[in-house]
Scaffold this motif. Structure first.
Motif, PDB file in Angstrom:
ATOM      1  N   ALA A 119       1.066  -1.191  -0.076  1.00  0.00           N
ATOM      2  CA  ALA A 119      -0.025  -0.065   0.081  1.00  0.00           C
ATOM      3  C   ALA A 119       0.711   1.356   0.196  1.00  0.00           C
ATOM      4  O   ALA A 119       0.388   2.251  -0.768  1.00  0.00           O
ATOM      5  CB  ALA A 119      -0.872   0.048   1.225  1.00  0.00           C
ATOM      6  N   GLN A 120       2.056   1.167   0.765  1.00  0.00           N
ATOM      7  CA  GLN A 120       2.867   2.206   0.515  1.00  0.00           C
ATOM      8  C   GLN A 120       3.470   2.567  -0.708  1.00  0.00           C
ATOM      9  O   GLN A 120       3.813   3.827  -1.006  1.00  0.00           O
ATOM     10  CB  GLN A 120       3.919   2.403   1.971  1.00  0.00           C
ATOM     11  CG  GLN A 120       4.852   3.411   1.964  1.00  0.00           C
ATOM     12  CD  GLN A 120       5.599   3.383   3.112  1.00  0.00           C
ATOM     13  OE1 GLN A 120       5.426   2.432   4.091  1.00  0.00           O
ATOM     14  NE2 GLN A 120       6.620   4.323   3.415  1.00  0.00           N
ATOM     15  N   SER A 121       3.970   1.513  -1.240  1.00  0.00           N
ATOM     16  CA  SER A 121       4.833   1.507  -2.483  1.00  0.00           C
ATOM     17  C   SER A 121       3.463   2.038  -3.530  1.00  0.00           C
ATOM     18  O   SER A 121       4.048   3.004  -4.207  1.00  0.00           O
ATOM     19  CB  SER A 121       5.000   0.192  -2.686  1.00  0.00           C
ATOM     20  OG  SER A 121       5.442   0.430  -4.244  1.00  0.00           O
ATOM     21  N   TRP A 122       2.421   1.771  -3.369  1.00  0.00           N
ATOM     22  CA  TRP A 122       1.312   2.086  -4.532  1.00  0.00           C
ATOM     23  C   TRP A 122       1.100   3.583  -4.179  1.00  0.00           C
ATOM     24  O   TRP A 122       1.092   4.479  -5.006  1.00  0.00           O
ATOM     25  CB  TRP A 122       0.054   1.284  -4.447  1.00  0.00           C
ATOM     26  CG  TRP A 122      -0.757   1.851  -5.167  1.00  0.00           C
ATOM     27  CD1 TRP A 122      -0.728   1.484  -6.619  1.00  0.00           C
ATOM     28  CD2 TRP A 122      -2.053   2.658  -4.925  1.00  0.00           C
ATOM     29  NE1 TRP A 122      -2.229   2.258  -7.145  1.00  0.00           N
ATOM     30  CE2 TRP A 122      -2.707   2.856  -6.062  1.00  0.00           C
ATOM     31  CE3 TRP A 122      -2.652   3.133  -3.949  1.00  0.00           C
ATOM     32  CZ2 TRP A 122      -3.982   3.604  -5.987  1.00  0.00           C
ATOM     33  CZ3 TRP A 122      -3.458   4.038  -3.970  1.00  0.00           C
ATOM     34  CH2 TRP A 122      -4.300   4.128  -4.912  1.00  0.00           C
ATOM     35  N   GLY A 123       0.909   4.109  -2.869  1.00  0.00           N
ATOM     36  CA  GLY A 123       0.667   5.663  -2.612  1.00  0.00           C
ATOM     37  C   GLY A 123       1.935   6.301  -3.049  1.00  0.00           C
ATOM     38  O   GLY A 123       1.602   7.290  -3.566  1.00  0.00           O
ATOM     39  N   ASP A 124       3.081   6.063  -2.950  1.00  0.00           N
ATOM     40  CA  ASP A 124       4.314   6.785  -3.261  1.00  0.00           C
ATOM     41  C   ASP A 124       4.161   6.860  -4.813  1.00  0.00           C
ATOM     42  O   ASP A 124       4.672   8.041  -5.576  1.00  0.00           O
ATOM     43  CB  ASP A 124       5.564   5.983  -2.849  1.00  0.00           C
ATOM     44  CG  ASP A 124       5.732   6.124  -1.223  1.00  0.00           C
ATOM     45  OD1 ASP A 124       5.117   6.900  -0.703  1.00  0.00           O
ATOM     46  OD2 ASP A 124       6.466   5.351  -0.746  1.00  0.00           O
ATOM     47  N   ALA A 125       4.119   5.765  -5.367  1.00  0.00           N
ATOM     48  CA  ALA A 125       3.861   5.649  -6.790  1.00  0.00           C
ATOM     49  C   ALA A 125       2.832   6.682  -7.516  1.00  0.00           C
ATOM     50  O   ALA A 125       3.091   7.338  -8.395  1.00  0.00           O
ATOM     51  CB  ALA A 125       3.594   4.404  -7.463  1.00  0.00           C
ATOM     52  N   VAL A 157       0.800   3.220 -13.225  1.00  0.00           N
ATOM     53  CA  VAL A 157       0.973   2.714 -11.874  1.00  0.00           C
ATOM     54  C   VAL A 157       0.602   1.237 -11.524  1.00  0.00           C
ATOM     55  O   VAL A 157      -0.643   0.931 -11.795  1.00  0.00           O
ATOM     56  CB  VAL A 157       0.360   3.633 -10.860  1.00  0.00           C
ATOM     57  CG1 VAL A 157       0.736   2.981  -9.539  1.00  0.00           C
ATOM     58  CG2 VAL A 157       0.963   5.133 -10.993  1.00  0.00           C
ATOM     59  N   ASP A 158       1.433   0.186 -11.068  1.00  0.00           N
ATOM     60  CA  ASP A 158       1.253  -1.031 -10.812  1.00  0.00           C
ATOM     61  C   ASP A 158       0.315  -1.156  -9.604  1.00  0.00           C
ATOM     62  O   ASP A 158       0.834  -0.724  -8.583  1.00  0.00           O
ATOM     63  CB  ASP A 158       2.541  -1.742 -10.510  1.00  0.00           C
ATOM     64  CG  ASP A 158       2.289  -3.240 -10.214  1.00  0.00           C
ATOM     65  OD1 ASP A 158       1.115  -3.918 -10.379  1.00  0.00           O
ATOM     66  OD2 ASP A 158       3.352  -3.849  -9.988  1.00  0.00           O
ATOM     67  N   PRO A 159      -0.936  -1.809  -9.813  1.00  0.00           N
ATOM     68  CA  PRO A 159      -1.854  -1.831  -8.662  1.00  0.00           C
ATOM     69  C   PRO A 159      -1.255  -2.906  -7.779  1.00  0.00           C
ATOM     70  O   PRO A 159      -2.197  -3.159  -6.677  1.00  0.00           O
ATOM     71  CB  PRO A 159      -3.118  -2.115  -9.268  1.00  0.00           C
ATOM     72  CG  PRO A 159      -2.925  -2.892 -10.478  1.00  0.00           C
ATOM     73  CD  PRO A 159      -1.346  -2.285 -10.990  1.00  0.00           C
ATOM     74  N   GLN A 160      -0.287  -3.713  -8.069  1.00  0.00           N
ATOM     75  CA  GLN A 160       0.043  -4.842  -7.303  1.00  0.00           C
ATOM     76  C   GLN A 160      -1.114  -5.832  -6.993  1.00  0.00           C
ATOM     77  O   GLN A 160      -1.088  -6.216  -5.864  1.00  0.00           O
ATOM     78  CB  GLN A 160       0.917  -4.376  -6.037  1.00  0.00           C
ATOM     79  CG  GLN A 160       1.895  -3.478  -6.213  1.00  0.00           C
ATOM     80  CD  GLN A 160       2.661  -2.784  -5.114  1.00  0.00           C
ATOM     81  OE1 GLN A 160       1.907  -2.687  -4.115  1.00  0.00           O
ATOM     82  NE2 GLN A 160       3.786  -2.719  -5.135  1.00  0.00           N
ATOM     83  N   GLY A 161      -1.754  -6.181  -8.061  1.00  0.00           N
ATOM     84  CA  GLY A 161      -2.956  -7.160  -7.969  1.00  0.00           C
ATOM     85  C   GLY A 161      -4.140  -6.965  -7.207  1.00  0.00           C
ATOM     86  O   GLY A 161      -5.049  -7.602  -7.083  1.00  0.00           O
ATOM     87  N   SER A 162      -4.400  -5.749  -7.051  1.00  0.00           N
ATOM     88  CA  SER A 162      -5.511  -5.113  -6.296  1.00  0.00           C
ATOM     89  C   SER A 162      -6.253  -4.429  -7.375  1.00  0.00           C
ATOM     90  O   SER A 162      -6.213  -3.369  -7.840  1.00  0.00           O
ATOM     91  CB  SER A 162      -5.059  -4.069  -5.313  1.00  0.00           C
ATOM     92  OG  SER A 162      -6.283  -3.300  -4.732  1.00  0.00           O
ATOM     93  N   ALA A 163      -7.591  -4.875  -7.416  1.00  0.00           N
ATOM     94  CA  ALA A 163      -8.436  -4.208  -8.433  1.00  0.00           C
ATOM     95  C   ALA A 163      -8.856  -2.789  -7.700  1.00  0.00           C
ATOM     96  O   ALA A 163      -9.419  -1.912  -8.904  1.00  0.00           O
ATOM     97  CB  ALA A 163      -9.854  -5.153  -8.357  1.00  0.00           C
TER      98      ALA A 163
END
Length: 231
Positions: free
Chosen positions: A57-63, A80-86
C-alpha cells in the motif's frame, strides 16, 4: 504410626500421579507441541502478511504521488502497478480520468471510468462510484438513453449513491429544458433521509435558480418520473 502410614500413602499416590502425567505427556505431548507451533506460526504469518500488505500500500501510494507530478499525468497514473489489487487499479484510473477531464477530454475520461468499473463489478460501492463519475464527466455529451439507463440503475432505493444519482437526474432534466420536472424531482430528493449538507445546499441552489421555493416538495416518488431523455 497412623500418620506415617498416611504420609507414605500420599507419597506413593503422588508418585503414581507423576508417573501417569509423564506417561501421558510422552504419549500425547507431541499434539500439544503441534498446537503451540500452529498458534505461534499462525501469528507470525499474520504479522508477515500484514507487513507485506502495508508495504504494498505504501509503495502504491508513493507511486501515485510521483505520477501526479509527472508531465503526462494520465499516462503516468495509468501505468502505476496496482500490485494485484482491483480497487487500487480503479483508483488509479479514476485519478487518470480526472486528469483527462481537467484537460477537456471529458468523453475520453468517461470511457476510461466505464471500462474501469467493469473491473470491480463485484464491489457495488466502487463500481457505482466509477459509473456515477462517468456520467458526471461526460455530461450532456453522453448518449441520453445510456445516461438514463445508468442513472436509473444507480438511483435504485438502497444503492450506494442513490441520492447523488437522483441529483444527476435533476441536472439532466434541467439540461433538457424540463424545468417543472426538475423542480418536482429536486423537491422529492429533499424529502429523503440521509442528505448531506453539501447536497442539501446544491439542491436548494438549483431550486432558486429554477425560480422555485428552495424546500418545495410535491408529486409522486422520483421513481415515477419520466426519464430525462424521454420524449
Amino acid at each position: 504410626m497412623a500418620n506415617q502410614n498416611d504420609s507414605f500413602i500420599d507419597e506413593v499416590t503422588e508418585d503414581l500421579r507423576r508417573d501417569r502425567l509423564f506417561g501421558l505427556f510422552r504419549r500425547y505431548g507431541w499434539i500439544a507441541i503441534l498446537v503451540i507451533l500452529g498458534i505461534v506460526g499462525g501469528a507470525a504469518w499474520r504479522e508477515y502478511a500484514r507487513n507485506q500488505d502495508e508495504a504494498k500500500a505504501q509503495s502504491w501510494g508513493d507511486a501515485i504521488l510521483t505520477a501526479r507530478e509527472a508531465e503526462d499525468r494520465v499516462a503516468a497514473l495509468s501505468a502505476v502497478d496496482p500490485q494485484g489489487s482491483a480497487s487500487r487499479k480503479l483508483l488509479s484510473e479514476m485519478l487518470a480520468a480526472g486528469a483527462e477531464a481537467e484537460a477537456g477530454l471529458t468523453q475520453q475520461a468517461a470511457e476510461r471510468l466505464k471500462a474501469a468499473a467493469k473491473g470491480v463489478e463485484g464491489d457495488a460501492v466502487l463500481h457505482d462510484l466509477a459509473m456515477l463519475k462517468a456520467v458526471m464527466a461526460a455530461g450532456p455529451a453522453m448518449d441520453a438513453a445510456e445516461r438514463d439507463r445508468v442513472l436509473a440503475e444507480l438511483s435504485k432505493p438502497g444503492a450506494p449513491f442513490e441520492l447523488l444519482a437522483l441529483e444527476q437526474k435533476a441536472v439532466a432534466l434541467i439540461g433538457a429544458g424540463r424545468k417543472e420536472d426538475a423542480v418536482m424531482l429536486i423537491g422529492q430528493i429533499q424529502q429523503k433521509d440521509g442528505l448531506s449538507e453539501p447536497l442539501r445546499r446544491r439542491l436548494s441552489e438549483m431550486m432558486i435558480t429554477l425560480g422555485a421555493e428552495p424546500d418545495r416538495a410535491e408529486g409522486p416518488g422520483p421513481q415515477t418520473m419520466p426519464a430525462p431523455g424521454a420524449n
